[in-house]
Design a protein around this motif. Structure first.
Motif, PDB file in Angstrom:
ATOM      1  N   ALA A  76       0.596  -1.264  -0.096  1.00 25.51           N
ATOM      2  CA  ALA A  76       0.035  -0.066   0.089  1.00 25.51           C
ATOM      3  C   ALA A  76       0.844   1.210   0.070  1.00 25.51           C
ATOM      4  O   ALA A  76       0.391   2.370  -0.342  1.00 25.51           O
ATOM      5  CB  ALA A  76      -0.948  -0.094   1.085  1.00 25.51           C
ATOM      6  N   ASN A  77       2.145   1.201   0.574  1.00 20.84           N
ATOM      7  CA  ASN A  77       2.859   2.333   0.496  1.00 20.84           C
ATOM      8  C   ASN A  77       3.785   2.542  -0.646  1.00 20.84           C
ATOM      9  O   ASN A  77       3.913   3.580  -1.192  1.00 20.84           O
ATOM     10  CB  ASN A  77       4.088   2.282   1.638  1.00 20.84           C
ATOM     11  N   VAL A  78       4.038   1.317  -1.354  1.00 27.49           N
ATOM     12  CA  VAL A  78       4.916   1.523  -2.461  1.00 27.49           C
ATOM     13  C   VAL A  78       4.227   1.677  -3.822  1.00 27.49           C
ATOM     14  O   VAL A  78       4.756   2.147  -4.746  1.00 27.49           O
ATOM     15  CB  VAL A  78       5.703   0.097  -2.356  1.00 27.49           C
ATOM     16  N   LEU A  79       2.853   1.132  -3.844  1.00 28.16           N
ATOM     17  CA  LEU A  79       2.081   0.909  -4.864  1.00 28.16           C
ATOM     18  C   LEU A  79       0.739   1.736  -4.924  1.00 28.16           C
ATOM     19  O   LEU A  79       0.475   2.029  -3.748  1.00 28.16           O
ATOM     20  CB  LEU A  79       1.930  -0.407  -5.653  1.00 28.16           C
ATOM     21  N   GLY A  80       0.347   2.386  -5.923  1.00 22.68           N
ATOM     22  CA  GLY A  80      -1.101   2.814  -5.870  1.00 22.68           C
ATOM     23  C   GLY A  80      -1.962   1.944  -6.783  1.00 22.68           C
ATOM     24  O   GLY A  80      -1.378   1.219  -7.584  1.00 22.68           O
ATOM     25  N   GLU A  81      -3.190   2.406  -6.789  1.00 26.86           N
ATOM     26  CA  GLU A  81      -4.137   1.711  -7.728  1.00 26.86           C
ATOM     27  C   GLU A  81      -3.718   1.449  -9.198  1.00 26.86           C
ATOM     28  O   GLU A  81      -3.255   2.755  -9.723  1.00 26.86           O
ATOM     29  CB  GLU A  81      -5.553   2.355  -7.790  1.00 26.86           C
ATOM     30  N   GLY A  82      -3.875   0.526  -9.801  1.00 22.57           N
ATOM     31  CA  GLY A  82      -3.310   0.433 -11.048  1.00 22.57           C
ATOM     32  C   GLY A  82      -1.674   0.310 -11.373  1.00 22.57           C
ATOM     33  O   GLY A  82      -1.278  -0.115 -12.550  1.00 22.57           O
ATOM     34  N   ASP A  83      -0.904   0.295 -10.260  1.00 21.29           N
ATOM     35  CA  ASP A  83       0.499   0.252 -10.571  1.00 21.29           C
ATOM     36  C   ASP A  83       0.795  -1.128 -10.547  1.00 21.29           C
ATOM     37  O   ASP A  83       0.123  -2.107 -10.092  1.00 21.29           O
ATOM     38  CB  ASP A  83       1.310   0.753  -9.570  1.00 21.29           C
ATOM     39  N   LYS A  84       1.842  -1.593 -11.498  1.00 19.56           N
ATOM     40  CA  LYS A  84       2.273  -2.765 -11.592  1.00 19.56           C
ATOM     41  C   LYS A  84       3.115  -3.532 -10.653  1.00 19.56           C
ATOM     42  O   LYS A  84       4.271  -2.832 -10.406  1.00 19.56           O
ATOM     43  CB  LYS A  84       2.697  -2.818 -13.017  1.00 19.56           C
ATOM     44  N   ALA A  85       2.769  -4.776 -10.163  1.00 20.49           N
ATOM     45  CA  ALA A  85       3.646  -5.253  -9.196  1.00 20.49           C
ATOM     46  C   ALA A  85       3.827  -6.729  -9.660  1.00 20.49           C
ATOM     47  O   ALA A  85       3.014  -7.345 -10.382  1.00 20.49           O
ATOM     48  CB  ALA A  85       3.235  -5.403  -7.966  1.00 20.49           C
ATOM     49  N   LEU A  86       5.061  -7.312  -9.861  1.00 20.03           N
ATOM     50  CA  LEU A  86       5.650  -8.550 -10.076  1.00 20.03           C
ATOM     51  C   LEU A  86       5.610  -9.454  -8.729  1.00 20.03           C
ATOM     52  O   LEU A  86       6.707  -9.331  -8.215  1.00 20.03           O
ATOM     53  CB  LEU A  86       6.897  -8.727 -10.838  1.00 20.03           C
ATOM     54  N   VAL A  87       4.764 -10.402  -8.566  1.00 21.73           N
ATOM     55  CA  VAL A  87       4.671 -11.091  -7.374  1.00 21.73           C
ATOM     56  C   VAL A  87       5.353 -12.822  -7.836  1.00 21.73           C
ATOM     57  O   VAL A  87       4.867 -13.421  -8.476  1.00 21.73           O
ATOM     58  CB  VAL A  87       3.220 -11.336  -6.790  1.00 21.73           C
ATOM     59  N   LEU A  88       6.216 -12.978  -7.020  1.00 20.90           N
ATOM     60  CA  LEU A  88       6.880 -14.291  -6.974  1.00 20.90           C
ATOM     61  C   LEU A  88       6.313 -15.278  -6.178  1.00 20.90           C
ATOM     62  O   LEU A  88       6.031 -15.060  -5.029  1.00 20.90           O
ATOM     63  CB  LEU A  88       8.346 -14.337  -6.511  1.00 20.90           C
ATOM     64  N   SER A  89       5.428 -16.247  -6.641  1.00 17.06           N
ATOM     65  CA  SER A  89       4.375 -17.111  -6.045  1.00 17.06           C
ATOM     66  C   SER A  89       4.831 -18.332  -6.196  1.00 17.06           C
ATOM     67  O   SER A  89       4.988 -19.108  -6.969  1.00 17.06           O
ATOM     68  CB  SER A  89       3.292 -16.671  -6.349  1.00 17.06           C
ATOM     69  N   ASN A  90       5.381 -19.170  -4.858  1.00 21.20           N
ATOM     70  CA  ASN A  90       5.544 -20.520  -4.818  1.00 21.20           C
ATOM     71  C   ASN A  90       5.036 -21.143  -3.476  1.00 21.20           C
ATOM     72  O   ASN A  90       5.689 -22.129  -3.125  1.00 21.20           O
ATOM     73  CB  ASN A  90       7.201 -20.651  -4.767  1.00 21.20           C
ATOM     74  N   GLY A  91       4.098 -20.488  -2.931  1.00 22.21           N
ATOM     75  CA  GLY A  91       3.342 -21.072  -1.976  1.00 22.21           C
ATOM     76  C   GLY A  91       2.138 -20.316  -1.341  1.00 22.21           C
ATOM     77  O   GLY A  91       1.900 -19.419  -1.844  1.00 22.21           O
ATOM     78  N   GLN A  92       1.892 -20.550  -0.109  1.00 25.25           N
ATOM     79  CA  GLN A  92       0.493 -20.021   0.397  1.00 25.25           C
ATOM     80  C   GLN A  92       0.836 -18.407   0.674  1.00 25.25           C
ATOM     81  O   GLN A  92       0.059 -17.766   0.446  1.00 25.25           O
ATOM     82  CB  GLN A  92       0.349 -20.611   2.068  1.00 25.25           C
ATOM     83  N   PHE A  93       2.046 -18.229   1.047  1.00 33.39           N
ATOM     84  CA  PHE A  93       2.304 -16.576   1.287  1.00 33.39           C
ATOM     85  C   PHE A  93       2.434 -15.882   0.134  1.00 33.39           C
ATOM     86  O   PHE A  93       2.079 -14.363   0.039  1.00 33.39           O
ATOM     87  CB  PHE A  93       3.294 -16.475   2.508  1.00 33.39           C
ATOM     88  N   GLY A  94       2.990 -16.313  -0.904  1.00 33.35           N
ATOM     89  CA  GLY A  94       3.086 -15.737  -2.279  1.00 33.35           C
ATOM     90  C   GLY A  94       1.795 -15.335  -2.799  1.00 33.35           C
ATOM     91  O   GLY A  94       1.394 -14.377  -3.201  1.00 33.35           O
ATOM     92  N   GLU A  95       0.794 -16.408  -2.745  1.00 23.72           N
ATOM     93  CA  GLU A  95      -0.763 -16.275  -2.872  1.00 23.72           C
ATOM     94  C   GLU A  95      -1.388 -15.323  -2.284  1.00 23.72           C
ATOM     95  O   GLU A  95      -2.005 -14.661  -2.671  1.00 23.72           O
ATOM     96  CB  GLU A  95      -1.473 -17.643  -2.860  1.00 23.72           C
ATOM     97  N   ARG A  96      -0.984 -15.096  -0.819  1.00 19.18           N
ATOM     98  CA  ARG A  96      -1.583 -14.174   0.041  1.00 19.18           C
ATOM     99  C   ARG A  96      -0.987 -12.623  -0.464  1.00 19.18           C
ATOM    100  O   ARG A  96      -1.816 -11.717  -0.693  1.00 19.18           O
ATOM    101  CB  ARG A  96      -1.117 -14.329   1.421  1.00 19.18           C
ATOM    102  N   PHE A  97       0.323 -12.664  -1.033  1.00 22.18           N
ATOM    103  CA  PHE A  97       0.479 -11.157  -1.446  1.00 22.18           C
ATOM    104  C   PHE A  97      -0.214 -10.804  -2.912  1.00 22.18           C
ATOM    105  O   PHE A  97      -0.477  -9.804  -3.073  1.00 22.18           O
ATOM    106  CB  PHE A  97       2.009 -11.418  -1.859  1.00 22.18           C
ATOM    107  N   LEU A  98      -0.359 -12.087  -3.491  1.00 18.62           N
ATOM    108  CA  LEU A  98      -1.349 -12.007  -4.833  1.00 18.62           C
ATOM    109  C   LEU A  98      -2.803 -11.223  -4.339  1.00 18.62           C
ATOM    110  O   LEU A  98      -3.384 -10.197  -4.777  1.00 18.62           O
ATOM    111  CB  LEU A  98      -1.302 -13.008  -5.669  1.00 18.62           C
TER     112      LEU A  98
END
Ligand SMILES: *Cc1c(COP(=O)(O)O)cnc(C)c1O
Length: 385
Positions: A76-98
């Motif tokens: 919420a601090n680094v990004l705002g609505e519509g900003d692009k993030a690349l999430v590395l997901s290899n488990g439950q907590f990566g999914e949570r970030f997504l």
């Protein structure tokens, strides 16, 4: 051993973890004003003691929060609505970030790896080429699988771009190495209840200069309690922006003192040793490691249950008959894994007991084991570790 030796209850989860007597006693003191001089000293001590564990000279921000709160805050601090993030997901907590990214209205893409594996830094470099991602988001120690991300390599890749590297080290920090500044990790978030040996309730964040610029320039800031800029101003005065969970910070200071008294390298070595012992013992009981990644966690050991053995039953039996609380899974690995914490105050006697009760449980459930094989293999491994 941080569980109460007079109790038959053994908390052996990969978080929350058992809290040392000394930390629990420290928390019992009177509450003081969170804006007074008495508490300012606690805050500044805590921040100072925290920095070497993070491997940073950044100001450390504290929040009354679980780990997920500061995960959300970091995005919420680094990004705002519509900003692009690349999430590395290899488990439950990566999914949570997504999920968090989706709920914040961010434009998140995922690079996925199979559970138990990690996303390769080369794949990240490839995806970043010619892209306009503002952030790359990763989980240091994926507690659902025991896979550890190569943050040094990820930091080098992301550091060559304008994007910032945001990392969840909730179950890593204090138990496995973190060198935030050397590795170029821009935002690290963590929480009190894992390797930091405290009760649940405190979240923390550490932000690099590069990330501060991104946050300062972020015109789409949609946050209040989680505002890192407000938190930074307060931290400069030895405070938090809103009422501080005073007892929790006192607890954290005490736990950090214990870590430094033992010595940070010694603490990390102890985590390595107990995890090595537990892995060897489990293998001798017929429980292979679930984790396939190049770097394997020393804070959480994840065993795969062999076909025909229901992990949920093992977890229940260990609790009901041997007072031992370990983790199973409430995700796609339900029934298929056993997760045991080897972090915080965990020592060799803890894993010996784990293996003894695991062996009895397997035997009780009609699974063939060779008596003493688990503890025996652990002893061999501990002698060499
Ligand atoms: C425990 C944990 C969290 C935080 O979970 P909370 O229940 O919100 O404290 C986040 N990430 C990882 C990798 C964890 O292990």
């Amino acid at each position: 051993m941080t569980n109460d030796p007079t109790s038959s209850y053994r908390l052996r989860l990969p978080g929350p973890t058992a809290v040392p007597e000394r930390v629990r006693q420290a928390m019992a003191g009177p509450i003081v004003s969170h804006r007074g001089p008495e508490f300012k000293e606690v805050m500044t001590d805590t921040a100072e003691l925290m920095q070497p564990i993070l491997g940073t000279s950044n100001q450390v921000l504290l929040f009354g929060s679980s780990g997920t709160g500061v995960m959300e805050a970091s995005l919420a601090n680094v990004l705002g609505e519509g900003d692009k993030a690349l999430v590395l997901s290899n488990g439950q907590f990566g999914e949570r970030f997504l999920s968090i990214a989706e709920n914040l209205g961010l434009a998140a893409d995922a690079i996925e790896a199979a559970w138990g594996q990690t996303v390769s830094p080369d794949a990240v470099a490839y995806r970043l080429e010619g892209s306009d991602y503002r952030a790359v988001v990763a989980v240091h120690n994926e507690s659902s699988t025991g896979a550890v991300a190569d943050l040094a390599a990820l930091g080098a890749v992301v550091g060559a771009t304008p994007a910032v590297l945001v990392v969840d080290s909730v179950s890593g920090l204090g138990g496995i190495e973190m060198r935030q500044d050397d590795w170029g990790v821009d935002v690290v978030v963590s929480a009190s209840q894992k390797a930091l040996m405290c009760p649940p309730g405190l979240g923390l964040a550490s932000v690099s200069d590069k990330a501060w610029k991104v946050i300062e320039d972020n015109g789409k800031r949609g946050r209040f309690y989680w505002d890192f800029l407000r938190a930074r101003d307060a931290a400069a005065k030895g405070q938090t922006a809103f009422t501080t969970p005073v007892s929790m910070v006192v607890a954290l200071r005490e736990a950090l003192r214990m870590i430094h008294e033992e010595g940070l390298p010694e603490v990390l070595a102890r985590h390595r040793r107990v995890a090595t012992g537990l892995r060897a013992g489990g293998a001798a009981l017929g429980l292979p490691l679930f984790t396939k990644a190049p770097m394997i966690s020393n804070t959480v050991t994840v065993f795969a249950t062999p076909d025909g053995l229901d992990g949920t039953e093992v977890v229940r039996h260990l609790y009901e008959h041997y007072g031992t609380v370990i983790g199973g899974a409430r995700n796609q690995l339900k029934g298929k894994v056993l997760r045991i914490g080897t972090m915080g105050g965990c020592v060799e006697t803890d894993i010996r007991e784990d293996l003894l009760y695991l062996e009895r449980t397997l035997e009780d459930l009609g699974w063939p084991v060779e008596r003493g094989a688990g503890v025996g293999a652990a002893e061999e491994a501990l002698l060499q570790a």
